[in-house]
Design an enzyme around this catalytic site. Structure first.
Site, PDB file in Angstrom:
ATOM      1  NE  ARG A  88       8.909  55.680  34.726  1.00  0.00           N
ATOM      2  CZ  ARG A  88       8.865  54.229  35.025  1.00  0.00           C
ATOM      3  NH1 ARG A  88       8.927  54.017  36.357  1.00  0.00           N
ATOM      4  NH2 ARG A  88       8.309  53.420  34.239  1.00  0.00           N
ATOM      5  NE  ARG A 127      11.879  43.732  30.898  1.00  0.00           N
ATOM      6  CZ  ARG A 127      11.895  44.970  31.566  1.00  0.00           C
ATOM      7  NH1 ARG A 127      12.802  45.164  32.559  1.00  0.00           N
ATOM      8  NH2 ARG A 127      11.056  45.982  31.325  1.00  0.00           N
ATOM      9  NE  ARG A 154       7.033  45.333  31.816  1.00  0.00           N
ATOM     10  CZ  ARG A 154       7.766  46.317  32.554  1.00  0.00           C
ATOM     11  NH1 ARG A 154       8.442  45.777  33.619  1.00  0.00           N
ATOM     12  NH2 ARG A 154       7.654  47.499  32.147  1.00  0.00           N
TER      13      ARG A 154
HETATM   14  P1  AMP Z   1       8.278  50.119  35.143  1.00  0.00           P
HETATM   15  O1  AMP Z   1       8.119  48.764  35.377  1.00  0.00           O
HETATM   16  O2  AMP Z   1       8.813  50.664  36.064  1.00  0.00           O
HETATM   17  O3  AMP Z   1       8.949  50.152  33.637  1.00  0.00           O
HETATM   18  O4  AMP Z   1       6.855  50.880  34.953  1.00  0.00           O
HETATM   19  C1  AMP Z   1       5.773  50.183  34.034  1.00  0.00           C
HETATM   20  C2  AMP Z   1       4.813  51.248  33.874  1.00  0.00           C
HETATM   21  O5  AMP Z   1       3.995  51.462  34.938  1.00  0.00           O
HETATM   22  C3  AMP Z   1       5.262  52.499  33.079  1.00  0.00           C
HETATM   23  O6  AMP Z   1       5.637  52.492  31.719  1.00  0.00           O
HETATM   24  C4  AMP Z   1       4.083  53.426  33.807  1.00  0.00           C
HETATM   25  O7  AMP Z   1       3.018  53.604  32.783  1.00  0.00           O
HETATM   26  C5  AMP Z   1       3.919  53.039  34.867  1.00  0.00           C
HETATM   27  N1  AMP Z   1       4.667  53.617  35.906  1.00  0.00           N
HETATM   28  C6  AMP Z   1       5.510  53.070  36.697  1.00  0.00           C
HETATM   29  N2  AMP Z   1       6.011  53.962  37.777  1.00  0.00           N
HETATM   30  C7  AMP Z   1       5.033  55.033  37.333  1.00  0.00           C
HETATM   31  C8  AMP Z   1       5.555  56.393  37.860  1.00  0.00           C
HETATM   32  N3  AMP Z   1       6.323  56.780  38.786  1.00  0.00           N
HETATM   33  N4  AMP Z   1       4.824  57.346  37.456  1.00  0.00           N
HETATM   34  C9  AMP Z   1       3.776  56.960  36.175  1.00  0.00           C
HETATM   35  N5  AMP Z   1       3.825  55.795  35.687  1.00  0.00           N
HETATM   36  C10 AMP Z   1       4.362  54.957  36.250  1.00  0.00           C
END
Ligand code: AMP
Length: 211
Positions: A88, A127, A154
């Site tokens: 990320r 969503r 979410r």
């Molecule tokens: P996502 O489902 O990929 O949108 O992730 C949801 C949340 O999980 C993000 O907004 C971050 O708070 C955390 N998160 C997921 N992947 C990462 C990552 N690679 N680095 C840091 N935080 C992450």
């Protein structure tokens, strides 16, 4: 096939990741899903991540990097993997590159799902997500299309948090697109259209690097 999916929140990474992982018979590794599973089980990792996730911020790199490195040592990654939501930022991208270089298993490709912000905001704020398996669902769905589980919105798909997540993407994640372009790994496709259309587009684009 060792693949990374990048794209802003709401580009459809989770949905496409499920189809692509099935197509290539590789595990779908979503850092967001791992954090959410830990949160649900109230593990120390989940409690550590909660505040950052609810605010739409990134969980600190030390925590995330160790979690991913550990996951990539599991046997099911022997023939490849699909990373969704990691890396990320450029620090995470560097950590991943070094880790894979040491194992002599570099990435085959990085697939970017490109989409306009307007479409993202519309998609995310409506969503639903499955409480049980984490799959995304449309606002009309009454149960999870994958497992029949209960659906919820979410915390970070609420409108005020979406804006924050998009800003974090622009600031921290968009630079990895440049990083992977320089490495010669980047493949960009449009993420606008029907789900199956986008999957076909992805498989066609990936067949050029991985017959
Ligand atoms: P996502 O489902 O990929 O949108 O992730 C949801 C949340 O999980 C993000 O907004 C971050 O708070 C955390 N998160 C997921 N992947 C990462 C990552 N690679 N680095 C840091 N935080 C992450």
């Amino acid at each position: 096939m060792r693949l990374v999916l990048v794209g802003p929140p709401g580009a459809g990474k989770g949905t496409q990741a499920q189809f692509l992982a099935a197509h290539y018979s590789i595990p779908h590794i979503s850092t967001g899903d791992i954090f959410r599973a830990n949160l649900k089980a109230s593990t120390p990792l989940g409690l550590q991540a909660k505040g950052y996730m609810d605010a739409g911020q990134l969980v600190p790199d030390e925590v995330t990097n160790e979690m991913v490195k550990d996951r990539l040592t599991h046997d099911d990654t022997a023939n490849g993997f699909l990373l969704d939501g990691f890396p990320r930022n450029t620090v995470q991208a560097e950590v991943l590159r070094a880790f894979l270089a040491e194992k002599r298993t570099p990435l085959d490709a990085v697939l970017e799902l490109a989409i306009e912000n307007e479409i993202i905001i519309k998609r995310l704020s409506s969503r639903l997500t499955c409480k049980n398996c984490g799959a995304p669902a449309s606002p009309e769905a009454t149960a999870c299309p994958s497992c029949g589980g209960e659906l919820y919105q979410r915390e970070d798909d609420k409108e005020e948090v979406i804006a924050k997540r998009l800003a974090v993407y622009e600031e921290q994640t968009a630079p990895i697109v440049h990083f992977y372009r320089t490495e010669g790994l980047l493949i960009t496709i449009s993420a606008d259209g029907e789900v199956s259309e986008i999957t076909d587009r992805a498989i066609t684009a990936l067949s050029r690097v991985h017959g």
